[in-house]
Each structure stands twice: as structure tokens, then as C-alpha cells.
Motif scaffolding. Structure first.
Motif, PDB file in Angstrom:
ATOM      1  N   VAL A  97     -12.167   0.482  15.442  1.00 37.25           N
ATOM      2  CA  VAL A  97     -11.613  -0.809  15.847  1.00 37.25           C
ATOM      3  C   VAL A  97     -12.565  -1.944  15.505  1.00 37.25           C
ATOM      4  O   VAL A  97     -12.138  -3.049  15.152  1.00 37.25           O
ATOM      5  CB  VAL A  97     -11.300  -0.791  17.362  1.00 37.25           C
ATOM      6  N   GLY A  98     -13.870  -1.697  15.590  1.00 38.20           N
ATOM      7  CA  GLY A  98     -14.831  -2.748  15.311  1.00 38.20           C
ATOM      8  C   GLY A  98     -15.160  -2.944  13.853  1.00 38.20           C
ATOM      9  O   GLY A  98     -15.953  -3.833  13.515  1.00 38.20           O
ATOM     10  N   ASN A  99     -14.579  -2.149  12.971  1.00 39.52           N
ATOM     11  CA  ASN A  99     -14.859  -2.280  11.538  1.00 39.52           C
ATOM     12  C   ASN A  99     -14.101  -3.477  10.969  1.00 39.52           C
ATOM     13  O   ASN A  99     -12.874  -3.515  11.021  1.00 39.52           O
ATOM     14  CB  ASN A  99     -14.443  -0.999  10.814  1.00 39.52           C
ATOM     15  N   LEU A 214     -24.169 -15.091   3.634  1.00 39.36           N
ATOM     16  CA  LEU A 214     -22.890 -14.392   3.548  1.00 39.36           C
ATOM     17  C   LEU A 214     -23.078 -13.004   4.158  1.00 39.36           C
ATOM     18  O   LEU A 214     -23.873 -12.207   3.671  1.00 39.36           O
ATOM     19  CB  LEU A 214     -22.423 -14.279   2.093  1.00 39.36           C
ATOM     20  N   ARG A 215     -22.362 -12.725   5.244  1.00 38.55           N
ATOM     21  CA  ARG A 215     -22.512 -11.448   5.931  1.00 38.55           C
ATOM     22  C   ARG A 215     -21.145 -10.784   6.088  1.00 38.55           C
ATOM     23  O   ARG A 215     -20.181 -11.433   6.463  1.00 38.55           O
ATOM     24  CB  ARG A 215     -23.135 -11.638   7.326  1.00 38.55           C
ATOM     25  N   VAL A 216     -21.119  -9.507   5.784  1.00 39.67           N
ATOM     26  CA  VAL A 216     -19.966  -8.659   6.082  1.00 39.67           C
ATOM     27  C   VAL A 216     -20.510  -7.470   6.840  1.00 39.67           C
ATOM     28  O   VAL A 216     -21.055  -6.530   6.264  1.00 39.67           O
ATOM     29  CB  VAL A 216     -19.247  -8.193   4.793  1.00 39.67           C
ATOM     30  N   GLU A 217     -20.415  -7.501   8.166  1.00 40.33           N
ATOM     31  CA  GLU A 217     -21.027  -6.478   9.002  1.00 40.33           C
ATOM     32  C   GLU A 217     -20.113  -5.270   9.098  1.00 40.33           C
ATOM     33  O   GLU A 217     -19.141  -5.254   9.853  1.00 40.33           O
ATOM     34  CB  GLU A 217     -21.324  -7.057  10.391  1.00 40.33           C
ATOM     35  N   ILE A 218     -20.453  -4.250   8.339  1.00 35.56           N
ATOM     36  CA  ILE A 218     -19.677  -3.019   8.345  1.00 35.56           C
ATOM     37  C   ILE A 218     -20.195  -2.055   9.385  1.00 35.56           C
ATOM     38  O   ILE A 218     -19.457  -1.332  10.025  1.00 35.56           O
ATOM     39  CB  ILE A 218     -19.690  -2.360   6.940  1.00 35.56           C
ATOM     40  N   GLY A 219     -21.492  -2.078   9.614  1.00 32.37           N
ATOM     41  CA  GLY A 219     -22.090  -1.160  10.583  1.00 32.37           C
ATOM     42  C   GLY A 219     -22.570   0.115   9.927  1.00 32.37           C
ATOM     43  O   GLY A 219     -22.318   0.382   8.750  1.00 32.37           O
ATOM     44  N   ARG A 220     -23.285   0.925  10.684  1.00 31.31           N
ATOM     45  CA  ARG A 220     -23.852   2.174  10.185  1.00 31.31           C
ATOM     46  C   ARG A 220     -23.324   3.355  11.000  1.00 31.31           C
ATOM     47  O   ARG A 220     -23.134   3.250  12.191  1.00 31.31           O
ATOM     48  CB  ARG A 220     -25.391   2.158  10.265  1.00 31.31           C
ATOM     49  N   ALA A 221     -23.148   4.443  10.296  1.00 31.92           N
ATOM     50  CA  ALA A 221     -22.716   5.658  10.975  1.00 31.92           C
ATOM     51  C   ALA A 221     -23.902   6.319  11.631  1.00 31.92           C
ATOM     52  O   ALA A 221     -24.928   6.535  10.971  1.00 31.92           O
ATOM     53  CB  ALA A 221     -22.071   6.626   9.966  1.00 31.92           C
ATOM     54  N   PRO A 222     -23.842   6.641  12.922  1.00 37.38           N
ATOM     55  CA  PRO A 222     -24.979   7.257  13.577  1.00 37.38           C
ATOM     56  C   PRO A 222     -25.237   8.663  13.070  1.00 37.38           C
ATOM     57  O   PRO A 222     -24.351   9.327  12.598  1.00 37.38           O
ATOM     58  CB  PRO A 222     -24.541   7.268  15.048  1.00 37.38           C
TER      59      PRO A 222
END
Length: 222
Positions: A97-99, A214-222
Motif C-alpha cells: 500500500v505504501g509503494n 527529485l525523489r521517488v521513494e520506493i523503499g527497501r525490502a527487509p
């Protein structure tokens, strides 16, 4: 005859799993072996987004359950496989959901379905004989999802649809699904990055020397 038998098999399969109210289990029709095989093949073909299917044309187009299941499988196939892994194996709903890419893909899909549905409804309201047998909402959702994910399934010849709907279908076909998925297109991540880049350049018109990251915050997989 082949198309007619296929419709009978699909109808028997749907009636077996979703019987009308009040029908006991003993009165359900037998599940044909071919219909069970076709149900498995069509479901995984929709998930693969590659149009490796027995029928590009969905014969049982009047049944909303078939189209709904195929739409959900096409969206699942157009989702990043890493997000699907985090959801199915680790139950991490927030990762999905947060992606921002997945949210952008669903937003674009919902907007395209809304626009196409309204255009189809407007076309049918102008001429009652135009586009016979068309359900604006259901057919818009099915065909927009099919074109956006690159699956290629269809239940209505959208070559006869208004020109505006074809333009929307072309747009979602170019964008495609999420990066790291089986869907086609340039991927939603690149489209999102491009939109953010255009927005940054527009904001720089007022202070030309401003440094805007310019930021596109995709996040990291733990």
C-alpha cells in the motif's frame, strides 16, 4: 459449435462454483474436465500478462464473475513480484500500500476506467442502438486493465468505440504496469519519474537557480 461448447462449459463451471440461491449442492451440474482446464489456463494466463491463453476473446462476456476474476489476476500480474512476495509470505501490507509506484499504477488505472466508462455511457445515451450488448462500467474495467497490463484479452470489439476511448487505451498501454512485473509498457515507475521531473522543471521556472531534488521513494525490502 466450438464457441457454443465453450460457453456451455464456462456456464457449467460458474454454476458449479456460484450456484443460484436455493440450489442444493446435489443439484449442481457436473464440472466438465475441459472447463476446469480452461479455467486454470485462463486464470494463470491473465496473471502472466502475456496473452498465452486458449481464447483471446472471452466468450462468456455476459458473466461479471469471469471478468472480475480476470481483472484481479491481471492487476496481480502487473504488480512488482517483490511486493507480491512481501505480501504473500510476510504479510506486509504496508509494503504494497505504501509503494508509490503501485499507488500511481492503480490511480492511473482507476482514472482511465472512469474516463472510458463515461465516454461509453455518453455514446450509448446518444444512440440507443450503438454498441449493442455493451456494459460501459464492466467492459471499460475489463478492457482498460487488459490493455494496460498487456494481457490482450477482450470481450468486445473496441475498434467501434469512440475515438476518445482509444486514446485513453493507447496511453495506458504505453505506461504499462509496475517495474519487476510481467506487464508491458515503459513501466509505471518511469512514467512516475517523468511526471515528477516535469513538475520539478515547472517549479524551477519561477526561481531558475533553485536546486529542487527529485525523489521517488520506493523503499527497501527487509
Amino acid at each position: 459449435p466450438t464457441l457454443f461448447r465453450s460457453r456451455l462449459h464456462r456456464a457449467s463451471t460458474i454454476t458449479f462454483f456460484f450456484p443460484p440461491p436455493g440450489v442444493p449442492r446435489s443439484h449442481r451440474p457436473p464440472l466438465p474436465k475441459r472447463a476446469a482446464l480452461e479455467a486454470i489456463v485462463e486464470t494463470f494466463a491473465a496473471y502472466g500478462n502475456g496473452a498465452f491463453t486458449l481464447h483471446h476473446f472471452v466468450p462468456f462476456q455476459t458473466d461479471g464473475w469471469v471478468q472480475l476474476i480476470l481483472v484481479l489476476m491481471m492487476i496481480a500480474g502487473a504488480t512488482n513480484v517483490t511486493l507480491a512476495f512481501l505480501l504473500l509470505r510476510r504479510r506486509q501490507w504496508r509494503a504494497l500500500v505504501g509503494n508509490p509506484e503501485w499507488r500511481f499504477f492503480l490511480t492511473l488505472l482507476a482514472a482511465a476506467i472512469t474516463v472510458v466508462g463515461l465516454l461509453l455511457y455518453w455514446a450509448k445515451s446518444r444512440d440507443a442502438l450503438a454498441l449493442p450488448g455493451l456494459d460501459p462500467v464492466r467492459d471499460a474495467a475489463f478492457h482498460v486493465t487488459s490493455v494496460a497490463t498487456g494481457t490482450g484479452l477482450w470481450s468486445y470489439n473496441f475498434a467501434y468505440w469512440p475515438a476518445g476511448t482509444l486514446l485513453v487505451l493507447l496511453l495506458v498501454m504505453v505506461v504499462g504496469g509496475s517495474a519487476g512485473s510481467a506487464a508491458g509498457g515503459i513501466k509505471a515507475f518511469r512514467a512516475l519519474t517523468l511526471l515528477k521531473l516535469v513538475g520539478r522543471e515547472l517549479r524551477r521556472l519561477v526561481p531558475p537557480k533553485a536546486v529542487i531534488p527529485l525523489r521517488v521513494e520506493i523503499g527497501r525490502a527487509p
